[in-house]
Design an enzyme around this catalytic site. Sequence first.
Site, mmCIF file in Angstrom:
data_model
loop_
_atom_site.group_PDB
_atom_site.id
_atom_site.type_symbol
_atom_site.label_atom_id
_atom_site.label_comp_id
_atom_site.label_asym_id
_atom_site.label_seq_id
_atom_site.Cartn_x
_atom_site.Cartn_y
_atom_site.Cartn_z
ATOM 1 N N GLY A 8 0.812 -1.209 0.000
ATOM 2 C CA GLY A 8 0.000 0.000 0.000
ATOM 3 C C GLY A 8 0.843 1.256 0.000
ATOM 4 N NE ARG A 11 -4.873 4.122 -1.079
ATOM 5 C CZ ARG A 11 -6.183 4.031 -0.919
ATOM 6 N NH1 ARG A 11 -6.960 5.047 -1.246
ATOM 7 N NH2 ARG A 11 -6.730 2.936 -0.431
ATOM 8 C CG ASP A 46 -5.918 -7.918 -4.415
ATOM 9 O OD1 ASP A 46 -5.770 -7.615 -3.210
ATOM 10 O OD2 ASP A 46 -7.024 -8.208 -4.905
ATOM 11 C CB SER A 119 -7.001 0.985 13.018
ATOM 12 O OG SER A 119 -7.953 1.972 13.352
ATOM 13 C CE1 TYR A 132 -9.575 -0.124 8.101
ATOM 14 C CE2 TYR A 132 -9.890 0.832 10.280
ATOM 15 C CZ TYR A 132 -9.126 0.685 9.135
ATOM 16 O OH TYR A 132 -7.916 1.326 9.035
ATOM 17 C CE LYS A 136 -6.566 -1.680 9.520
ATOM 18 N NZ LYS A 136 -5.319 -1.910 8.747
#
Length: 229
Positions: A8, A11, A46, A119, A132, A136
């Site tokens: 990743g 960005r 991916d 996160s 999510y 995480k």
Amino acid sequence: MKQAVVTGGTRGIGRAVADRLAAEGWSVLVLARTPIATPHRFAACDVADAAAVQAAFAPLARIDALVNCAGIAGANRLDGDDALWHAIIGSNLHGTYHCCKAALPKLPDGTGRIVNLASVLGLRGVPDQTAYCAAKHGVIGLTRALALAVAGRGITVNALCPGWVDTGMAHDRYAELGITPAQAAASVPTGQVATSAEIADAVIWLLRPESRGVTGHALPIDGGGLALP
């Protein structure tokens, strides 16, 4: 020259990590689904696809660090879109697993490093972030278990748990919540939203020799948010 793989890395936090590593003299391979102009070596991958990950890592004889930043988000409840659930779990959790598995045989004993981007939502729950949060939380569990599994090799495995970070993903979340960046900052005890560069600073420290005693941790970088009652 030390070698790092950053998933990743085109960005947001991943890009900041890749740029900072290069500035520190590392050779960086960025893995991402979509090619974007980058000064670093790049391989389209991916991370949710185990075969694609193995193919991306196959040419690498050795890596010194893996930084897993790839991931997607989106509002999701159990009565919502199953496809979004699987996509979020696939990218964030399965992707981290696939990359750790591919990297481990190539990491040197004593100095190898893995840093996983989790996160604060891996440490608490949010009603409309079912997938999510699950992903995480899973990344943190994977981090802790893997840290113990490879401790005898002297390889460290840690997770960073950012709160609000000024990225495109955060701005998408602001839109979902109907809030402004200023309102997001006001919800943080320090009154500040983190920058991607600040998260990259923490990654760099975890890759340095002086962090060798730090492993199996999930470090919040949230301006004190988790300290709130």
